[in-house]
Design a protein around this motif. Sequence first.
Motif, PDB file in Angstrom:
ATOM      1  N   GLY A 215      63.186 -15.893  25.655  1.00 38.74           N
ATOM      2  CA  GLY A 215      62.960 -16.615  24.408  1.00 38.74           C
ATOM      3  C   GLY A 215      61.748 -16.114  23.655  1.00 38.74           C
ATOM      4  O   GLY A 215      61.162 -16.844  22.848  1.00 38.74           O
ATOM      5  N   MET A 216      61.374 -14.851  23.880  1.00 37.11           N
ATOM      6  CA  MET A 216      60.212 -14.247  23.245  1.00 37.11           C
ATOM      7  C   MET A 216      60.627 -13.212  22.195  1.00 37.11           C
ATOM      8  O   MET A 216      61.715 -12.639  22.267  1.00 37.11           O
ATOM      9  N   GLN A 217      59.716 -12.953  21.265  1.00 36.31           N
ATOM     10  CA  GLN A 217      59.857 -11.815  20.371  1.00 36.31           C
ATOM     11  C   GLN A 217      59.382 -10.535  21.063  1.00 36.31           C
ATOM     12  O   GLN A 217      59.830  -9.453  20.737  1.00 36.31           O
ATOM     13  N   GLY A 218      58.441 -10.697  21.983  1.00 36.50           N
ATOM     14  CA  GLY A 218      57.889  -9.554  22.687  1.00 36.50           C
ATOM     15  C   GLY A 218      56.536  -9.114  22.178  1.00 36.50           C
ATOM     16  O   GLY A 218      55.843  -8.340  22.834  1.00 36.50           O
ATOM     17  N   SER A 219      56.163  -9.596  20.994  1.00 28.88           N
ATOM     18  CA  SER A 219      54.889  -9.201  20.393  1.00 28.88           C
ATOM     19  C   SER A 219      53.856 -10.325  20.419  1.00 28.88           C
ATOM     20  O   SER A 219      52.801 -10.216  19.792  1.00 28.88           O
ATOM     21  N   GLU A 220      54.142 -11.410  21.129  1.00 30.88           N
ATOM     22  CA  GLU A 220      53.233 -12.548  21.173  1.00 30.88           C
ATOM     23  C   GLU A 220      51.881 -12.164  21.789  1.00 30.88           C
ATOM     24  O   GLU A 220      51.784 -11.263  22.626  1.00 30.88           O
ATOM     25  N   SER A 221      50.842 -12.876  21.381  1.00 30.35           N
ATOM     26  CA  SER A 221      49.515 -12.672  21.951  1.00 30.35           C
ATOM     27  C   SER A 221      49.438 -13.378  23.306  1.00 30.35           C
ATOM     28  O   SER A 221      50.228 -14.290  23.589  1.00 30.35           O
ATOM     29  N   PRO A 222      48.488 -12.974  24.155  1.00 30.34           N
ATOM     30  CA  PRO A 222      48.315 -13.693  25.431  1.00 30.34           C
ATOM     31  C   PRO A 222      48.099 -15.188  25.241  1.00 30.34           C
ATOM     32  O   PRO A 222      48.621 -15.998  26.006  1.00 30.34           O
ATOM     33  N   ARG A 223      47.344 -15.559  24.221  1.00 26.42           N
ATOM     34  CA  ARG A 223      47.102 -16.989  23.986  1.00 26.42           C
ATOM     35  C   ARG A 223      48.388 -17.709  23.631  1.00 26.42           C
ATOM     36  O   ARG A 223      48.629 -18.840  24.096  1.00 26.42           O
ATOM     37  N   ALA A 274      46.906  -6.228  16.829  1.00 27.71           N
ATOM     38  CA  ALA A 274      46.176  -6.090  18.093  1.00 27.71           C
ATOM     39  C   ALA A 274      45.194  -7.243  18.270  1.00 27.71           C
ATOM     40  O   ALA A 274      44.852  -7.958  17.313  1.00 27.71           O
ATOM     41  N   LEU A 275      44.714  -7.400  19.483  1.00 28.83           N
ATOM     42  CA  LEU A 275      43.829  -8.515  19.812  1.00 28.83           C
ATOM     43  C   LEU A 275      42.537  -8.521  19.015  1.00 28.83           C
ATOM     44  O   LEU A 275      41.935  -9.577  18.818  1.00 28.83           O
ATOM     45  N   ASN A 276      42.092  -7.340  18.551  1.00 31.58           N
ATOM     46  CA  ASN A 276      40.843  -7.321  17.787  1.00 31.58           C
ATOM     47  C   ASN A 276      40.988  -7.950  16.408  1.00 31.58           C
ATOM     48  O   ASN A 276      39.996  -8.137  15.699  1.00 31.58           O
ATOM     49  N   THR A 298      48.468 -14.278  31.049  1.00 32.80           N
ATOM     50  CA  THR A 298      48.948 -13.051  30.429  1.00 32.80           C
ATOM     51  C   THR A 298      47.790 -12.076  30.275  1.00 32.80           C
ATOM     52  O   THR A 298      46.695 -12.457  29.849  1.00 32.80           O
ATOM     53  N   SER A 299      48.023 -10.827  30.611  1.00 30.41           N
ATOM     54  CA  SER A 299      46.967  -9.815  30.538  1.00 30.41           C
ATOM     55  C   SER A 299      46.700  -9.416  29.091  1.00 30.41           C
ATOM     56  O   SER A 299      47.629  -9.290  28.288  1.00 30.41           O
ATOM     57  N   LYS A 300      45.431  -9.169  28.790  1.00 30.55           N
ATOM     58  CA  LYS A 300      45.042  -8.731  27.446  1.00 30.55           C
ATOM     59  C   LYS A 300      45.308  -7.244  27.240  1.00 30.55           C
ATOM     60  O   LYS A 300      45.229  -6.740  26.120  1.00 30.55           O
ATOM     61  N   ASP A 333      57.809  14.160  27.581  1.00 33.59           N
ATOM     62  CA  ASP A 333      56.898  13.501  26.649  1.00 33.59           C
ATOM     63  C   ASP A 333      56.222  12.300  27.312  1.00 33.59           C
ATOM     64  O   ASP A 333      56.845  11.601  28.113  1.00 33.59           O
ATOM     65  N   PRO A 334      54.961  12.031  26.954  1.00 35.24           N
ATOM     66  CA  PRO A 334      54.348  10.792  27.442  1.00 35.24           C
ATOM     67  C   PRO A 334      55.035   9.581  26.821  1.00 35.24           C
ATOM     68  O   PRO A 334      55.514   9.631  25.687  1.00 35.24           O
ATOM     69  N   ILE A 335      55.103   8.503  27.576  1.00 35.93           N
ATOM     70  CA  ILE A 335      55.674   7.252  27.077  1.00 35.93           C
ATOM     71  C   ILE A 335      54.526   6.401  26.550  1.00 35.93           C
ATOM     72  O   ILE A 335      53.569   6.103  27.263  1.00 35.93           O
ATOM     73  N   ARG A 336      54.629   6.008  25.275  1.00 33.36           N
ATOM     74  CA  ARG A 336      53.577   5.222  24.629  1.00 33.36           C
ATOM     75  C   ARG A 336      53.969   3.749  24.682  1.00 33.36           C
ATOM     76  O   ARG A 336      54.957   3.341  24.086  1.00 33.36           O
ATOM     77  N   ILE A 337      53.186   2.966  25.412  1.00 27.82           N
ATOM     78  CA  ILE A 337      53.516   1.557  25.634  1.00 27.82           C
ATOM     79  C   ILE A 337      52.551   0.678  24.862  1.00 27.82           C
ATOM     80  O   ILE A 337      51.328   0.833  24.960  1.00 27.82           O
ATOM     81  N   GLY A 338      53.100  -0.259  24.088  1.00 30.73           N
ATOM     82  CA  GLY A 338      52.283  -1.196  23.340  1.00 30.73           C
ATOM     83  C   GLY A 338      51.947  -2.415  24.180  1.00 30.73           C
ATOM     84  O   GLY A 338      52.814  -2.996  24.832  1.00 30.73           O
ATOM     85  N   HIS A 339      50.660  -2.795  24.189  1.00 35.00           N
ATOM     86  CA  HIS A 339      50.198  -3.995  24.886  1.00 35.00           C
ATOM     87  C   HIS A 339      49.307  -4.786  23.933  1.00 35.00           C
ATOM     88  O   HIS A 339      49.040  -4.333  22.805  1.00 35.00           O
ATOM     89  N   PRO A 340      48.837  -5.970  24.296  1.00 33.94           N
ATOM     90  CA  PRO A 340      48.102  -6.800  23.331  1.00 33.94           C
ATOM     91  C   PRO A 340      46.898  -6.123  22.682  1.00 33.94           C
ATOM     92  O   PRO A 340      46.610  -6.355  21.503  1.00 33.94           O
TER      93      PRO A 340
END
Length: 381
Positions: A215-223, A274-276, A298-300, A333-340
């Motif tokens: 039930g997520m969008q996948g881009s939610e913040s840890p908070r 991003a978190l900043n 949830t990890s930052k 190719d390197p895999i670029r992973i998006g995190h918070p």
Amino acid sequence: MQAQSGIPFHLWRGGTSKGVFFDRAVVPADRDELAAFLLNVFGSPDPRQIDGLGGGDKLTSKAAILGPSSSPDADVDYLFAQVGINHAEVDFKLNCGNLSAAVATHAIEQGYVPITDGHTTVRINNLNTGRIIHARVPVSHGRVVYTGDLAIDGVPGAGAPIELDFREATGSLTGALLPLGEARTQLDVAGLGPTHVSVIDGANLVVLVAAEDLGMQGSESPREIDGNAPLVARIQAIRGEVAHRLGMGEYWQSRAAPSNPMLVAVQSPRPYLALNGRDTIQADSIDLLCRQYSTGATSKALAATVTATIGMACRIPGSVAARFLRPGGAAADPIRIGHPAGRIMVRASVRADAGTTIEQAAIQRTARIIARGEVFMRPAC
């Protein structure tokens, strides 16, 4: 009043984590006694860890116990401890890959490994998993190089790249890279019903789930994730189901905030803030979008071990991660992973043979020493 005796320590940053390092000779050898010692040192349980060295965040509530290796195949023994913040728990059933970069540099600084100019390879014996991690550390004129131009999202500034390869770290908890026997499995999860997961026992034990199935969008913040009680309940239900299937039920039931198995929600690339609060991570700058949940929050950022494991999963046909990976990229190719906090890259390759063999699962981190000195124990009440 008699003066306390201080215990020597080093404070290191490795990647997006920060840890208190102790020589094994100065801390208890018994795990229960060691856990009590670390809770005292970190000021836990307390959300601010105000009376200890903890930073009030799981990325900074970490410890490493180090010494010359007891294995002829390694240079340094490394026991990792995830120190609880809100709970009086210390978890040894996992490894921290980010701190592994600092472990490698610390081992060189302590003289555990002969120095080779250009790069020195450090073989790290992770006692939590019983696996060897290879670290390649830049060295010049007999000294570790810390300055460089590698910037890590979630860490200010830049530093010299330290390459960590987790190709030999698989199967530490279950004995198999794919402990459920297949790349993707349908579980009947209480309260959720049929749910597809990929369970990968890579550099850590990771459960990959499509964000939309949670039930997520996948881009939610840890908070946003941690503040959504029904979502956290779904995450915990999946983690618990996998833990019990893998024979980890006793461990899972005995802890308020178990570390393993870690859950990663995956989504195809999409933009997010991003978190900043300043930088927008554009969809075309990443190949996969992930959010990691373990140890009660949830990890930052993404753990280095989890990043390596996601990289493995991306190269395994049929896995949940492979389903959402940006199409068209070359295997090299390197895999670029998006995190918070931004992005992290992993180079991963898999050989399909009688089973599935990991040929590479490498990431680059930076590290530096922040402080060294003595820590004093809190007196008993």
